[in-house]
Motif scaffolding. Structure first.
Motif, PDB file in Angstrom:
ATOM      1  N   GLY A 178      49.001  31.947  35.428  1.00  0.00           N
ATOM      2  CA  GLY A 178      48.729  33.016  34.477  1.00  0.00           C
ATOM      3  C   GLY A 178      48.381  34.342  35.136  1.00  0.00           C
ATOM      4  O   GLY A 178      48.288  35.365  34.480  1.00  0.00           O
ATOM      5  N   GLY A 179      48.154  34.297  36.442  1.00  0.00           N
ATOM      6  CA  GLY A 179      47.821  35.530  37.170  1.00  0.00           C
ATOM      7  C   GLY A 179      46.371  35.933  36.998  1.00  0.00           C
ATOM      8  O   GLY A 179      45.671  36.180  37.951  1.00  0.00           O
ATOM      9  N   LEU A 180      45.919  35.990  35.728  1.00  0.00           N
ATOM     10  CA  LEU A 180      44.514  36.277  35.391  1.00  0.00           C
ATOM     11  C   LEU A 180      44.092  37.682  35.840  1.00  0.00           C
ATOM     12  O   LEU A 180      43.206  37.860  36.687  1.00  0.00           O
ATOM     13  CB  LEU A 180      43.582  35.206  35.969  1.00  0.00           C
ATOM     14  CG  LEU A 180      43.909  33.773  35.517  1.00  0.00           C
ATOM     15  CD1 LEU A 180      43.002  32.782  36.205  1.00  0.00           C
ATOM     16  CD2 LEU A 180      43.844  33.647  33.997  1.00  0.00           C
ATOM     17  N   ILE A 181      44.716  38.628  35.198  1.00  0.00           N
ATOM     18  CA  ILE A 181      44.467  40.017  35.569  1.00  0.00           C
ATOM     19  C   ILE A 181      43.264  40.567  34.807  1.00  0.00           C
ATOM     20  O   ILE A 181      42.974  40.155  33.682  1.00  0.00           O
ATOM     21  CB  ILE A 181      45.751  40.841  35.333  1.00  0.00           C
ATOM     22  CG1 ILE A 181      45.750  42.079  36.210  1.00  0.00           C
ATOM     23  CG2 ILE A 181      45.945  41.205  33.877  1.00  0.00           C
ATOM     24  CD1 ILE A 181      47.111  42.491  36.629  1.00  0.00           C
ATOM     25  N   ALA A 182      42.564  41.494  35.463  1.00  0.00           N
ATOM     26  CA  ALA A 182      41.447  42.196  34.820  1.00  0.00           C
ATOM     27  C   ALA A 182      41.391  43.607  35.393  1.00  0.00           C
ATOM     28  O   ALA A 182      41.845  43.847  36.513  1.00  0.00           O
ATOM     29  CB  ALA A 182      40.126  41.457  35.067  1.00  0.00           C
ATOM     30  N   MET A 183      40.845  44.542  34.609  1.00  0.00           N
ATOM     31  CA  MET A 183      40.823  45.947  35.077  1.00  0.00           C
ATOM     32  C   MET A 183      39.686  46.730  34.436  1.00  0.00           C
ATOM     33  O   MET A 183      39.138  46.322  33.404  1.00  0.00           O
ATOM     34  CB  MET A 183      42.169  46.617  34.777  1.00  0.00           C
ATOM     35  CG  MET A 183      42.478  46.786  33.304  1.00  0.00           C
ATOM     36  SD  MET A 183      44.176  47.415  33.010  1.00  0.00           S
ATOM     37  CE  MET A 183      45.163  45.937  33.300  1.00  0.00           C
ATOM     38  N   GLY A 184      39.352  47.854  35.066  1.00  0.00           N
ATOM     39  CA  GLY A 184      38.312  48.737  34.540  1.00  0.00           C
ATOM     40  C   GLY A 184      37.986  49.831  35.543  1.00  0.00           C
ATOM     41  O   GLY A 184      38.812  50.166  36.388  1.00  0.00           O
TER      42      GLY A 184
END
Lengths: 299, 299
Positions: A178-184
């Protein structure tokens, strides 16, 4: 722009990119997604009397996610195609934090400056600086272990790279299903280096599409612009990061052009440009850019 | 372009920028001068079987000069206004040198590549790279001591900075009477970083005017372009060089805008861009650039 199929909010944030973290959203590759990110201090700074006395690694740089992209499997590459970045607020903050920043030895007291955002510009005194928002922290689940969201490394994270802006396509390794991306941790404006430790911190709404390139895993993030490939590397020193970025570029040149390591190294010296991303996070991040006319593809 | 009043040749070259070196030419500020510089290895490399097994500090990076500019006195600033750089040769060299370059650990054998220069481009395999000549080594007599021409420092020297090209105005401190400028070690093309240790080495003919700004000495070189000021610094590490360049920018912002150190530091973080010049010489050189719209002058 089409309406997003999914709106992802700061209802769920992470403070670590963790190999075993659980997805909180699930999206399809190709869909337009809106990701609403809080600012890098999660709203703790509102006025100039709010000061940031130390980097609190448990409550800073929260990244919205993790986002599971259907079909992304270890060994693939996940591309975040950043279509637009909007700033839903008419002000931002700049911070001086004791023991943080390039010239930290000179910072005795915390200081906060609130700047107005007006008509597409940040007002800094009587200077008007055009908005050019970038995503400070963006990454995927690492192969193993966990990285505080303040730390940049091969999974991405706090790369604080101005080139991660609207129009860029950021290629990540897929390390976990799923890669499991997050950002901010966005900035409304920032210079290369982020020398004082921050740009103009703001919340942002990112409009992006995810794309999966099967079986083409990368060791580290690569930024693709309309005209360039930029090989990103983070390490203890700028020199060490430069070496990694240069090695990655040489590998791509050799792969694409079929040239020897030596020839690729020479070419990288002639048309590769080392650029500083940030010098404060506390690992250092650089990118090495090459015009697509010299390297049309990286595969 | 007008005809130069003086043509300066490689009849006299230096291998050290020395506080006590003697002038070999004498020119007037404002005159157009042509400086004919040999390549950075003084013609020792002619074919791909000519190899450079080690950096020979006694016979490399020879700089044409020293040039005495009438009226330049310690405490002044000397500006080299580079009007044009011509390459009087249809080929150049790229070198891999054992124990030299960013990835020196990978270089077992010296290697030379001769590239053709044709129709305004360098031919590298089937790639055509537009010429963008820069002056690798340019500097003035230091305050004290002597520096091999391979070393960059506050007097200038081997800064290997792509921004030192036609159209740039390079501001130097005047440390000794006449300034005593010398230059050489040109590249026909080079990327920021100069990672393999060279660009495309060529001889050049530089057309320049010298200008004296009385009583406005600088600590270190500053490059002025049509749109930017670039504060150059060289040090043992990139981080240390970044600090010096940032401090110089902050000082200029404070001086010009009358802002506090803290405000100037913040502004430098928002609109100052740290850039890598070279990572191999063996001190590291960076520059920190700011748009003239945020800093119209440095005085």
């Amino acid at each position: 722009m089409h309406r997003p199929t999914t709106i992802i909010t700061s209802e769920h944030v992470i403070y670590h990119f963790d190999a075993t973290m659980e997805a909180k959203w699930r999206v399809k590759a190709g869909d337009l997604i809106e990701i609403r990110c809080p600012d890098g201090v999660h709203g703790q700074i509102r006025t100039e009397t709010d000061r940031y006395k130390a980097v609190d690694y448990d409550h800073v740089n929260d990244a919205v996610g993790p986002i599971f992209v259907e079909g992304a499997e270890p060994g693939d590459r996940l591309v975040v195609d950043i279509r637009d970045i909007q700033i839903p607020q008419n002000w931002g903050y700049v911070l001086l934090i004791p023991n943080f920043g390039l010239l930290k030895g000179n910072i005795e007291d915390a200081k906060t400056k609130i700047v107005a955002i007006q008509d597409g510009h940040v007002n800094f005194g009587n200077l008007r600086i055009p908005l050019d928002p970038c995503i400070g922290t963006i990454g995927v689940a690492p192969i193993e272990g966990r990285y505080n969201t303040v730390i940049p490394f091969d999974h991405g994270g706090n790369m604080d790279t101005t080139a991660i802006r609207a129009g860029a396509r950021v290629h990540f390794p897929v390390n976990q299903v799923g890669g499991l991306i997050a950002m901010g941790d966005a900035k409304a404006v920032m210079g290369d280096g982020e020398v004082c430790g921050t740009g103009v911190g703001v919340p942002i709404n990112v409009f992006a599409r995810f794309e999966i390139i099967k079986g083409k895993r990368l060791p580290r993030p690569i930024i693709e612009t309309a005209t360039e490939w930029q090989f990103v590397a983070s390490a203890e020193t700028l020199e060490a990061a430069c070496k990694v970025a240069n090695e990655d570029m040489i590998a791509a040149i050799s792969r694409v052009h079929g040239s020897s390591w030596e020839e690729a190294y020479m070419l990288s010296s002639l048309v590769g440009n080392l650029r500083i991303s940030q010098v404060v996070d506390p690992l250092m991040t650089v990118r090495m850019a090459i015009d697509k006319k010299y390297l049309p593809t990286i595969d």
